[in-house]
Design a protein around this motif. Structure first.
Motif, PDB file in Angstrom:
ATOM      1  N   LYS A   5      33.318 -15.542-107.681  1.00  0.00           N
ATOM      2  CA  LYS A   5      34.706 -15.171-108.003  1.00  0.00           C
ATOM      3  C   LYS A   5      35.616 -15.248-106.784  1.00  0.00           C
ATOM      4  CE  LYS A   5      34.334 -12.429-112.154  1.00  0.00           C
ATOM      5  NZ  LYS A   5      33.018 -12.048-112.606  1.00  0.00           N
ATOM      6  N   SER A   6      35.040 -15.088-105.595  1.00  0.00           N
ATOM      7  CA  SER A   6      35.843 -15.120-104.367  1.00  0.00           C
ATOM      8  C   SER A   6      36.294 -16.535-103.979  1.00  0.00           C
ATOM      9  CB  SER A   6      35.053 -14.507-103.212  1.00  0.00           C
ATOM     10  OG  SER A   6      33.882 -15.262-102.972  1.00  0.00           O
ATOM     11  N   MET A   7      35.696 -17.564-104.609  1.00  0.00           N
ATOM     12  CA  MET A   7      36.090 -18.965-104.365  1.00  0.00           C
ATOM     13  C   MET A   7      36.814 -19.468-105.606  1.00  0.00           C
ATOM     14  SD  MET A   7      33.003 -21.112-102.699  1.00  0.00           S
ATOM     15  CE  MET A   7      32.024 -20.489-101.356  1.00  0.00           C
ATOM     16  N   ASN A   8      38.118 -19.573-105.502  1.00  0.00           N
ATOM     17  CA  ASN A   8      38.920 -19.991-106.644  1.00  0.00           C
ATOM     18  C   ASN A   8      39.493 -21.383-106.376  1.00  0.00           C
ATOM     19  OD1 ASN A   8      40.385 -20.005-109.015  1.00  0.00           O
ATOM     20  ND2 ASN A   8      42.025 -18.725-108.200  1.00  0.00           N
ATOM     21  N   LEU A   9      38.925 -22.400-107.028  1.00  0.00           N
ATOM     22  CA  LEU A   9      39.440 -23.765-106.896  1.00  0.00           C
ATOM     23  C   LEU A   9      40.319 -24.036-108.111  1.00  0.00           C
ATOM     24  CD1 LEU A   9      36.317 -25.784-105.686  1.00  0.00           C
ATOM     25  CD2 LEU A   9      37.931 -24.440-104.356  1.00  0.00           C
ATOM     26  N   VAL A  10      41.605 -24.245-107.869  1.00  0.00           N
ATOM     27  CA  VAL A  10      42.576 -24.473-108.946  1.00  0.00           C
ATOM     28  C   VAL A  10      42.914 -25.960-108.993  1.00  0.00           C
ATOM     29  CG1 VAL A  10      44.919 -23.950-109.739  1.00  0.00           C
ATOM     30  CG2 VAL A  10      43.536 -22.156-108.673  1.00  0.00           C
ATOM     31  N   PHE A  11      42.820 -26.535-110.186  1.00  0.00           N
ATOM     32  CA  PHE A  11      43.176 -27.946-110.380  1.00  0.00           C
ATOM     33  C   PHE A  11      44.419 -27.976-111.253  1.00  0.00           C
ATOM     34  CE2 PHE A  11      38.793 -27.740-109.177  1.00  0.00           C
ATOM     35  CZ  PHE A  11      38.723 -28.707-108.199  1.00  0.00           C
ATOM     36  N   ASP A  12      45.559 -28.043-110.586  1.00  0.00           N
ATOM     37  CA  ASP A  12      46.862 -27.934-111.216  1.00  0.00           C
ATOM     38  C   ASP A  12      47.415 -29.342-111.451  1.00  0.00           C
ATOM     39  OD1 ASP A  12      49.257 -26.994-112.113  1.00  0.00           O
ATOM     40  OD2 ASP A  12      49.974 -26.274-110.173  1.00  0.00           O
ATOM     41  N   TRP A  13      46.828 -30.018-112.443  1.00  0.00           N
ATOM     42  CA  TRP A  13      47.257 -31.384-112.720  1.00  0.00           C
ATOM     43  C   TRP A  13      47.074 -31.705-114.193  1.00  0.00           C
ATOM     44  CZ3 TRP A  13      43.220 -32.913-108.594  1.00  0.00           C
ATOM     45  CH2 TRP A  13      41.925 -32.933-109.112  1.00  0.00           C
ATOM     46  N   ASP A  14      47.814 -32.732-114.632  1.00  0.00           N
ATOM     47  CA  ASP A  14      47.718 -33.199-116.020  1.00  0.00           C
ATOM     48  C   ASP A  14      46.699 -34.325-116.091  1.00  0.00           C
ATOM     49  OD1 ASP A  14      49.772 -31.478-116.896  1.00  0.00           O
ATOM     50  OD2 ASP A  14      51.295 -32.907-116.219  1.00  0.00           O
ATOM     51  N   ARG A  15      45.929 -34.317-117.182  1.00  0.00           N
ATOM     52  CA  ARG A  15      44.934 -35.372-117.369  1.00  0.00           C
ATOM     53  C   ARG A  15      45.632 -36.649-117.845  1.00  0.00           C
ATOM     54  NH1 ARG A  15      40.694 -34.489-121.109  1.00  0.00           N
ATOM     55  NH2 ARG A  15      39.255 -35.537-119.743  1.00  0.00           N
ATOM     56  N   PRO A  16      45.216 -37.797-117.310  1.00  0.00           N
ATOM     57  CA  PRO A  16      45.789 -39.066-117.770  1.00  0.00           C
ATOM     58  C   PRO A  16      45.363 -39.362-119.217  1.00  0.00           C
ATOM     59  CG  PRO A  16      44.227 -39.415-115.956  1.00  0.00           C
ATOM     60  CD  PRO A  16      44.238 -37.968-116.250  1.00  0.00           C
ATOM     61  N   LYS A  17      46.141 -40.215-119.883  1.00  0.00           N
ATOM     62  CA  LYS A  17      45.814 -40.592-121.263  1.00  0.00           C
ATOM     63  C   LYS A  17      44.583 -41.501-121.328  1.00  0.00           C
ATOM     64  CE  LYS A  17      50.421 -40.085-123.315  1.00  0.00           C
ATOM     65  NZ  LYS A  17      50.779 -39.013-122.417  1.00  0.00           N
ATOM     66  N   ASP A  18      44.419 -42.368-120.328  1.00  0.00           N
ATOM     67  CA  ASP A  18      43.279 -43.277-120.280  1.00  0.00           C
ATOM     68  C   ASP A  18      41.984 -42.458-120.177  1.00  0.00           C
ATOM     69  OD1 ASP A  18      42.375 -46.285-119.499  1.00  0.00           O
ATOM     70  OD2 ASP A  18      41.227 -44.818-118.335  1.00  0.00           O
ATOM     71  N   LYS A  19      41.037 -42.706-121.092  1.00  0.00           N
ATOM     72  CA  LYS A  19      39.830 -41.861-121.135  1.00  0.00           C
ATOM     73  C   LYS A  19      38.950 -42.011-119.894  1.00  0.00           C
ATOM     74  CE  LYS A  19      36.931 -44.778-124.080  1.00  0.00           C
ATOM     75  NZ  LYS A  19      35.665 -45.103-123.685  1.00  0.00           N
ATOM     76  N   ASN A  20      38.847 -43.212-119.349  1.00  0.00           N
ATOM     77  CA  ASN A  20      38.067 -43.396-118.116  1.00  0.00           C
ATOM     78  C   ASN A  20      38.719 -42.668-116.944  1.00  0.00           C
ATOM     79  OD1 ASN A  20      35.912 -44.855-119.087  1.00  0.00           O
ATOM     80  ND2 ASN A  20      36.765 -46.846-118.539  1.00  0.00           N
ATOM     81  N   ALA A  22      40.736 -40.114-117.124  1.00  0.00           N
ATOM     82  CA  ALA A  22      40.612 -38.666-117.362  1.00  0.00           C
ATOM     83  C   ALA A  22      39.209 -38.183-116.992  1.00  0.00           C
ATOM     84  CB  ALA A  22      40.925 -38.342-118.821  1.00  0.00           C
ATOM     85  N   ALA A  23      38.180 -38.937-117.371  1.00  0.00           N
ATOM     86  CA  ALA A  23      36.796 -38.568-117.051  1.00  0.00           C
ATOM     87  C   ALA A  23      36.561 -38.618-115.540  1.00  0.00           C
ATOM     88  CB  ALA A  23      35.823 -39.495-117.773  1.00  0.00           C
ATOM     89  N   ALA A  24      37.102 -39.638-114.872  1.00  0.00           N
ATOM     90  CA  ALA A  24      36.960 -39.759-113.416  1.00  0.00           C
ATOM     91  C   ALA A  24      37.660 -38.592-112.722  1.00  0.00           C
ATOM     92  CB  ALA A  24      37.514 -41.098-112.929  1.00  0.00           C
ATOM     93  N   MET A  25      38.833 -38.205-113.227  1.00  0.00           N
ATOM     94  CA  MET A  25      39.571 -37.085-112.644  1.00  0.00           C
ATOM     95  C   MET A  25      38.799 -35.773-112.827  1.00  0.00           C
ATOM     96  SD  MET A  25      43.414 -35.794-113.493  1.00  0.00           S
ATOM     97  CE  MET A  25      44.354 -36.960-112.518  1.00  0.00           C
ATOM     98  N   VAL A  95      37.609 -45.806-110.421  1.00  0.00           N
ATOM     99  CA  VAL A  95      38.938 -45.206-110.523  1.00  0.00           C
ATOM    100  C   VAL A  95      39.202 -44.456-109.226  1.00  0.00           C
ATOM    101  CG1 VAL A  95      40.360 -43.472-111.713  1.00  0.00           C
ATOM    102  CG2 VAL A  95      38.811 -44.922-113.047  1.00  0.00           C
ATOM    103  N   GLU A  96      40.362 -44.719-108.637  1.00  0.00           N
ATOM    104  CA  GLU A  96      40.765 -43.948-107.465  1.00  0.00           C
ATOM    105  C   GLU A  96      41.519 -42.718-107.966  1.00  0.00           C
ATOM    106  OE1 GLU A  96      42.913 -45.523-103.714  1.00  0.00           O
ATOM    107  OE2 GLU A  96      44.443 -44.519-104.928  1.00  0.00           O
ATOM    108  N   VAL A  97      41.052 -41.549-107.553  1.00  0.00           N
ATOM    109  CA  VAL A  97      41.722 -40.292-107.881  1.00  0.00           C
ATOM    110  C   VAL A  97      42.313 -39.765-106.575  1.00  0.00           C
ATOM    111  CG1 VAL A  97      41.482 -37.963-108.819  1.00  0.00           C
ATOM    112  CG2 VAL A  97      40.076 -39.827-109.748  1.00  0.00           C
ATOM    113  N   ALA A  98      43.631 -39.657-106.532  1.00  0.00           N
ATOM    114  CA  ALA A  98      44.311 -39.172-105.328  1.00  0.00           C
ATOM    115  C   ALA A  98      44.993 -37.849-105.666  1.00  0.00           C
ATOM    116  CB  ALA A  98      45.336 -40.201-104.857  1.00  0.00           C
ATOM    117  N   PHE A  99      44.978 -36.926-104.710  1.00  0.00           N
ATOM    118  CA  PHE A  99      45.612 -35.628-104.946  1.00  0.00           C
ATOM    119  C   PHE A  99      45.858 -34.899-103.635  1.00  0.00           C
ATOM    120  CE2 PHE A  99      41.030 -35.297-105.424  1.00  0.00           C
ATOM    121  CZ  PHE A  99      40.688 -34.239-104.589  1.00  0.00           C
TER     122      PHE A  99
END
Length: 158
Positions: A5-20, A22-25, A95-99
């Protein structure tokens, strides 16, 4: 994949429409979780690490985890991941995922003493990641981090 619980990783992003994409993200997020799970479990040989990474991604994860183990520290707080973009290779196999990452509320913590190593927020808290995710060969929908590029002190993420 569980983290303390002390490690909170938040992923504040929208999933892409492309299924590949989205899965890569999703699996890029799992790759980040796997690193901190390894930090928490004090091993770079955690099954999640090898599930979500290969090649250069696996090397990156092991270095990150082992550096923290050798330093005698873990992590605590909230680490925010945001402004994500995806870009598919023409062959559909990567798929390149950049953030961006904001670690201004995410701190090192000494394992022996429990002391939290807080620092003043600065440009050092912002990183920009580019992770090349590749489709796992068995076709079970898993994507693995194969290359990781990190720009530290990323002004575009502030």
């Amino acid at each position: 994949m569980s983290l303390p619980k002390s490690m909170n990783l938040v992923f504040d992003w929208d999933r892409p429409k492309d299924k590949n994409e989205a899965a890569a993200m999703d699996d890029a997020a799992n790759f980040m979780r796997a690193i901190y799970r390894g930090v928490d479990k004090r091993t770079s040989k955690d099954a999640a690490v090898s599930a979500y990474s290969t090649g250069g991604g696996l090397h990156y994860a092991k270095v990150q985890i082992d550096d923290r183990i050798e330093g005698g520290w873990t992590a605590t707080g909230t680490r925010r991941h945001y402004q994500a973009t995806t870009r598919s290779a023409p062959n559909g196999k990567s798929v390149e995922v950049a953030f961006c990452v904001d670690s201004s509320k995410f701190y090192g913590k000494e394992v022996k003493t429990g002391k939290v190593l807080k620092s003043k927020p600065s440009i050092k808290d912002y990183d920009h990641f580019k992770i090349v995710m590749v489709k796992y060969p068995t076709g079970d929908g898993l994507w693995q981090a194969s290359k990781v590029f990190v720009e530290t002190k990323a002004k575009q993420c502030q």
